[in-house]
Write a protein that holds these residues in place. Structure first.
Motif, PDB file in Angstrom:
ATOM      1  N   UNK A 176      40.656  42.661  33.832  1.00 17.62           N
ATOM      2  CA  UNK A 176      39.744  43.769  33.520  1.00 17.62           C
ATOM      3  C   UNK A 176      38.377  43.407  34.057  1.00 17.62           C
ATOM      4  N   UNK A 177      37.807  44.300  34.870  1.00 18.11           N
ATOM      5  CA  UNK A 177      36.589  43.966  35.604  1.00 18.11           C
ATOM      6  C   UNK A 177      35.295  44.427  34.959  1.00 18.11           C
ATOM      7  N   UNK A 178      35.344  45.449  34.161  1.00 12.85           N
ATOM      8  CA  UNK A 178      34.099  46.028  33.648  1.00 12.85           C
ATOM      9  C   UNK A 178      34.174  46.188  32.142  1.00 12.85           C
ATOM     10  N   UNK A 179      33.018  46.447  31.555  1.00 11.74           N
ATOM     11  CA  UNK A 179      32.955  46.688  30.129  1.00 11.74           C
ATOM     12  C   UNK A 179      32.451  45.478  29.375  1.00 11.74           C
ATOM     13  N   UNK A 180      32.319  45.665  28.074  1.00  7.49           N
ATOM     14  CA  UNK A 180      31.844  44.564  27.243  1.00  7.49           C
ATOM     15  C   UNK A 180      32.878  43.441  27.192  1.00  7.49           C
ATOM     16  N   UNK A 181      34.129  43.861  27.267  1.00  5.26           N
ATOM     17  CA  UNK A 181      35.214  42.884  27.305  1.00  5.26           C
ATOM     18  C   UNK A 181      35.713  42.776  28.734  1.00  5.26           C
ATOM     19  N   UNK A 204      43.098  45.563  37.133  1.00  4.31           N
ATOM     20  CA  UNK A 204      43.917  45.166  38.281  1.00  4.31           C
ATOM     21  C   UNK A 204      45.127  44.405  37.769  1.00  4.31           C
ATOM     22  N   UNK A 205      46.237  44.663  38.420  1.00  9.29           N
ATOM     23  CA  UNK A 205      47.445  43.939  38.032  1.00  9.29           C
ATOM     24  C   UNK A 205      48.239  43.619  39.286  1.00  9.29           C
ATOM     25  N   UNK A 206      48.954  42.555  39.233  1.00 13.25           N
ATOM     26  CA  UNK A 206      49.826  42.232  40.362  1.00 13.25           C
ATOM     27  C   UNK A 206      50.977  41.371  39.883  1.00 13.25           C
ATOM     28  N   UNK A 207      52.072  41.497  40.593  1.00  9.63           N
ATOM     29  CA  UNK A 207      53.205  40.592  40.397  1.00  9.63           C
ATOM     30  C   UNK A 207      53.644  40.171  41.794  1.00  9.63           C
ATOM     31  N   UNK A 208      53.737  38.893  41.998  1.00  9.86           N
ATOM     32  CA  UNK A 208      54.032  38.400  43.337  1.00  9.86           C
ATOM     33  C   UNK A 208      55.097  37.315  43.248  1.00  9.86           C
ATOM     34  N   UNK A 209      56.073  37.408  44.117  1.00 10.08           N
ATOM     35  CA  UNK A 209      57.095  36.366  44.188  1.00 10.08           C
ATOM     36  C   UNK A 209      56.925  35.612  45.499  1.00 10.08           C
TER      37      UNK A 209
END
Lengths: 875, 284
Positions: A700-705, A652-657
């Motif tokens: 990053x939501x899933x995985x080992x990292x 997930x990514x976001x940029x908010x002003x």
């Protein structure tokens, strides 16, 4: 209302339709039977056909194209056969349904719960399989979906739980509770999660974060104490003044501008131990929502943010005991069913293990000071039937501070919440609660001169009614109101010993106020791409007697010498009235299935403020309701953001002003004396503030990292340009706020190399906070005095950075323990791994080595590495 | 009697939370123009009375304090009776020995600098202070911080005084041990009668350590509200700035102005005070 919406939509998003647009070729799936809204949404979104229609008119009508290629006009002509009329108006194609009797609908409702514990799952998704039509469960796990009569396959899903697929023959309204099983029985991680997989993109409430607390112990915490407020500092736009400062500053707001709710009850002081630890026992918390951008109309009363904390309901299947012990505190939780599947309880308690000793430099003037704390949470629920659920919950916590000479200070919050959730019909859900919030502090100082007992108190009684009407899967109407009676006792001072104490009793006037707010909001998906959450809140405050208001000479600064008269008000006589409209809207436009643009506007009024002129507020500072000299604080907050998920929503990514304007901010005159002051308005000055910035978030939501990165580039300023010199700061110019930090970066990484081993690390970097440098020095009474000329916060202390690490180890359970389903884990946390001496402030002082000279000392609070170990168990 | 000691149980956390430290750093601090600093009191004790005039300097300056030796200094009362002061040394000017403040009189100072600028103070009312009713002492046991770590008796003064009713009163207390004044900003003891107006009251000076056979001398000084506010801000700014209980730094507003150039600040304070004292020897 629908007509107005249609018109707004029409005006905003129409574009010119020419004859050639009507002849344009569009592709459709001739093997698929479309619901008409689905077909129209497809044509708008993917073929750019400027259609305008009301979903409700076509909800029950279906259409299967005869071929896969049509002209727009040809397709619409064919739709005439099923009573769809079209008309070209102002460049768009307006669609109407001419059929009188539409097909009947039926509604599916119920609650989504954890299959093992019975806990409500908030924000679970219930969706028609292979369709976008669906909804989310509300904060009590309730959901409602309406469809034309028929047979459907649904999927219920929730992050961390196994999805459930089920078929419903929807011939009439049906109630169905859904139980979702956790994906794994191993200990889950504490992390910021999206409520549904694409929540980041599809949610119509920007600037929100959700934290789950089902199990604890992952990211590194100071002294190993899991702390929701500490964790929220890793999110963009949320910061604190320093390492031990109490309270949060959200997007330039002061710490009293956060509406902190624990099961609907306002928490006035969210900290134990002067800000090092929050009052929320993590064992008792289910979920935390942080709203720092758009604030839906259901919330009001604070200007900057909402931190909504839901306590756990308790396991309604089995009895469990869990707890832990660390360097700071010991915790225990007991939970279990009262009547299986019907009613459950949870009781949790926490007690500090030692009297914590304070460093004297932190608290100037306090000698050999020690503090302890404890808190207790409880909650009981009773699911009377499918339509009625009742809750009782409460919290009680206290801090106790003693100094060497018997002076004692106690302070703490108490809350009591009763709540009734009722489902009137499958589409209509109600929630009524009565809440008592109480915050008090008491000082006992037996040391002469003037030994005394001082106390102050805030008590709120609030009645709140919330209604939710699930019009359709894409439409949710909410309305309701809240009324709060505030009673503030700013200060009673009584002799410590009536026989020997020289203190005169002093009772400052109590303050009474009735704060109210009514709201209406609507959440609507106009198309698969365009959604909106909008509404209005009307709020106000009526303050009433008994009480006195002092009148001051006009044109002169308020002081005791400029008092001209005193107005006395009798019991229930109105002293002041304030009210205002708070429009709110949030628009979400999906630029693709995995990305969206969101813009929002929030206006808020705040009718109660914390009066404190110290660097970080003390627990003994008082709150004050608005009056003619302290008008309600108001903010206007505008945000615009782009949200993107990728790799199957795993990233997930976001940029908010954002830009925020704050009116009626308060500051204090030089040398303000607020202690038991019956005229605090003589010490206050008023000004405005503004905050703006850009926030980036990648997760990053899933995985080992797993993990996230948050970064904010921001500015927070205020201006005090009063009519006199003593009401002006910095020559009336804008200056950076105390918590202004231009750059603020947080990196959080979690790695699971083994099912029983979790490793994590966090790194923080921020620009040093503003500080005022002296412009000179002089000597007075043989003491060096730094001279400050008034250019406030013109400089900055050195930049801040820190690395923390943690490891959680879950030992293999022995067989006898296994039979009890015994789980345990150890957490090792290391705070400030590379022992950075971060500056909290600078002391401009006489040299300790040569008193004739000066020096600047950088003061660091935790100037070394701090390891800690905690042990946790559950069975 | 109270025993002060640290329970063993708090050792771990005490260590964790007392690891705060301060380190000397080199930072560039901008310098403003030097300003005149005035410090002086008219007291009701026999003269001579004194006033010190110095100059402020850049914060990082290593130069000694610059003094003003060529000013004309005169103190006036409400009848415009002039009491000239004469330069002694180190920026200090003294009145004639016979000049003694009178309770209920009003005093102001006029300073004419060599460049012709005139500095004026606002008038200060010399409020007579009530005498100390009695002076005693008490003690507690405290563990020594250095070996041998035994408990020792620590004595502290206990003064009894009466506050006049129907008026707001402000006091400064000074404590002498064997004729040596406890100095240091943390020993500046200021108190108003907000809690005990019109009452007899007890003042425990627990932050002042004495031993057996020491002589305690206590002074009580009356202050005007403005002087009290100035000294309170002075103490607060020097001791708490940078701590979490500190407020935002600001100029200390005294009671002097430059008549010829009002935009140029004059630092310090000129006040009037009445002083009473009491003495006792610790003889348990």
């Amino acid at each position: 209302m629908r007509t107005i919406l249609l018109l707004i939509f029409f005006l905003l998003f129409s574009y010119t339709t020419h004859a050639q647009d009507m002849d344009k070729q569009v592709r459709v799936d001739s093997t698929h039977e479309y619901a008409l809204p689905e077909l129209f949404d497809y044509l708008i979104s993917f073929e750019n056909v400027p259609l305008v229609f009301s979903k409700g008119q076509f909800a029950n009508t279906r259409f299967q194209p005869l071929r896969s290629l049509y002209s727009v006009r040809g397709l619409l002509d064919e739709l005439r056969a099923i009573n769809v009329q079209y008309e070209i108006m102002y460049g768009s194609v307006l669609l109407r349904n001419t059929r009188k009797n539409q097909k009947a609908e039926a509604t599916l409702t119920g609650f989504v719960r954890d299959a093992e514990s019975g806990e409500a799952l908030i924000g679970a998704t219930i969706q028609r399989k292979d369709s976008i039509a669906g909804t989310s469960s509300n904060s009590y796990g309730f959901y409602s979906l309406s469809f034309p009569i028929g047979t459907y396959v649904f999927v219920a899903s929730y992050v961390g739980y196994q999805p459930v697929e089920f078929t419903v023959d929807l011939q009439s309204n049906i109630g169905k509770n859904l139980l979702l099983a956790p994906e794994t029985t191993e200990l889950e991680e504490v992390m910021v999660v999206s409520r549904q997989k694409d929540h980041n993109v599809s949610s119509k409430i920007p600037g929100t974060h959700t934290m789950e607390y089902e199990e604890k112990g992952q990211i590194p915490y100071f002294l190993g104490e899991v702390d929701i407020l500490q964790e929220s500092l890793l999110l963009p736009g949320i910061r604190t003044l320093g390492e031990d400062a109490s309270g949060l500053n959200v997007r330039g707001g002061d710490i009293d501008q956060n509406l902190i709710l624990l099961d609907d009850a306002v928490i006035y002081n969210p900290n134990h131990f002067y800000g090092l630890i929050s009052v929320f026992n993590p064992e008792a918390v289910n979920q935390v929502h942080v709203l720092k951008g758009y604030i839906p109309p259901v919330y009001g009363g604070r200007a900057s943010s909402v931190i909504n904390i839901h306590q756990r309901e308790g396991n309604d299947q089995d009895y469990h005991l869990s707890g832990g012990i660390g360097l700071v505190s010991a915790r225990a939780v007991v939970e279990g069913p009262i009547v299986k599947d019907k009613s459950s309880f949870i009781v949790s308690a926490r007690q500090s293990l030692f009297d914590l000793s304070l460093n004297n430099k932190l608290f100037s003037g306090i000698t050999d000071s020690r503090t302890s704390f404890h808190d207790l949470n409880m909650k009981v629920n009773w699911k009377a039937n499918q339509k009625n659920t009742f809750y009782i919950s409460g919290y009680s916590g206290d801090d106790r501070n003693t100094t060497a000479f018997d002076a004692i200070r106690r302070w703490g919050n108490r809350t009591f919440t009763t709540r009734w959730n009722h489902t009137w019909n499958p589409k209509f859900f109600s929630h009524v609660s009565y809440v008592i919030s109480d915050y008090n502090h008491k000082i006992v100082d037996p040391v002469e001169a003037g030994s005394f007992i001082g106390r102050s108190n805030i008590t709120d009684h609030a009645l709140k009614i919330e209604q939710q009407y699930h019009d359709s899967p894409s439409s949710l109407l909410e309305f309701g109101g809240k009324m709060t009676y505030h009673r503030l006792t700013p200060g009673d001072l009584i002799p410590f010993d009536t026989l020997t104490s020289s203190t005169n009793p002093l009772y400052l006037d109590e303050e009474h106020g009735l704060e109210y707010g009514i709201y209406l909001s609507h959440e609507q998906d106009f198309t698969p791409r365009l959604g909106m959450h909008y509404g209005m809140r009307y709020s106000g405050l009526i303050s009433f007697g008994p009480g006195n208001i002092y009148l001051y000479e006009e044109g002169k600064p308020k002081s005791l010498s400029t008092i001209t008269d005193t107005l006395s008000f009798g019991v229930k006589e109105v002293i002041d009235r304030f009210s205002g409209l708070e429009p709110r809207f949030s628009l979400t436009y999906k630029t693709s299935p995995s990305s969206s643009i969101k813009t929002s506007f929030t206006r808020t009024f705040q009718y109660i403020s914390l009066i404190s002129n110290t660097a970080t507020p003390s627990p003994t500072d008082i709150w004050k309701i608005s009056n003619r000299y302290l008008p309600p604080l108001s903010t206007s907050h505008l945000s615009l953001g782009y949200y993107l998920n990728f790799r199957d929503n795993n990233w997930e990514a976001s940029i908010e002003s954002y830009y925020k304007n704050i009116n009626h901010l308060i500051d204090y005159k030089n040398g303000a004396d607020l202690w038991f002051n019956p005229n605090p308005e003589t010490e206050l000055i008023q000004g405005t503030g503004r905050a703006y910035g850009l926030e980036f978030f990648l997760q990053r939501n899933v995985g080992k990292w797993k993990g996230w990165m948050s970064y904010s580039l921001s500015r927070s300023e205020r201006q005090f340009d009063g009519p006199s010199e003593e009401e002006t700061i910095n020559f009336g110019r804008y200056f950076p706020d105390d918590q202004d930090k231009t750059h603020d970066l947080s990196l959080v990484g979690m790695y699971v190399p083994h099912t029983r081993l979790h490793l994590s690390a966090t790194f923080n970097y921020s620009t040093g906070r503003p500080i005022t440098f002296p412009s000179g020095k002089y000597w007075f009474q043989n003491t060096l005095v730094p001279d400050f000329t008034g250019n406030r916060n013109h400089y900055r202390i050195s930049d801040y950075h820190r690395l923390d690490m943690a490891a959680k180890w879950q030992p293999r359970s022995k067989k006898p323990a296994k039979s009890l389903n015994f789980q345990q884990y150890w957490t090792l946390s290391i705070y400030n791994v590379y022992a950075r001496k971060n500056a909290y402030s600078y002391f401009f002082r006489q040299s300790l080595n040569d008193p004739t000279q000066t020096e600047v000392a950088q003061y660091s609070i935790f100037g070394t590495i701090i390891p800690s170990v905690t042990y946790n168990f559950r069975f | 009697m109270k025993i002060l000691k640290k329970p063993i149980g708090i050792f771990t956390i005490s260590w964790l939370l007392t690891i705060a430290c301060d380190d000397i750093v080199q930072i560039e601090i901008p310098a403003n123009e030097n300003l005149i600093v005035v410090e002086g009191w008219v007291t009701d004790l026999p003269g001579p009375q004194s006033i010190t005039i110095t100059q402020s300097s850049p914060f990082s300056s290593t130069e000694p304090v610059q003094t003003i030796h060529d000013a004309s200094v005169t103190v006036y009362n409400q009848f415009n009776e002039a009491h000239p002061y004469y330069y002694q040394n180190k920026g200090t000017y003294q009145s004639l020995p016979g000049f003694q403040g009178n309770p209920n009189d009003v005093y102001r100072v006029e300073i004419i600098l060599a460049n012709g600028d005139t500095l004026l103070s606002s008038p200060e009312f010399l409020i007579e202070v009530s005498p100390i009713d009695s002076l005693g002492y008490n003690w507690y046991l405290r563990e020594r911080t250095e070996p041998p770590r035994i408990y020792e008796q620590v004595y502290y003064p206990v003064a009894f005084a009466s506050d006049p009713p129907d008026q707001k009163n402000y006091y400064e207390w000074k404590v002498y041990k064997n004729d040596s004044l406890f100095t240091g900003i943390e020993k500046l003891t200021l108190i108003d009668d907000k809690l005990f107006n019109g009452n007899s009251y007890q003042n425990d000076f627990r932050l002042f350590d004495f031993q057996k056979k020491d002589t305690i001398r206590i002074e009580i000084k009356s202050l005007s509200e403005r002087a009290f506010d100035f000294l309170t801000a002075f103490k607060f700014q020097v001791t708490s700035l940078g701590t979490r209980t500190g407020t935002s730094p600001s100029p200390l507003k005294g009671n002097l102005i430059n008549k010829n150039a009002p935009h140029i600040r004059v630092l310090g304070y000129f006040g009037a005070t009445s002083i009473k004292s009491e003495e006792t020897i610790i003889q348990p």
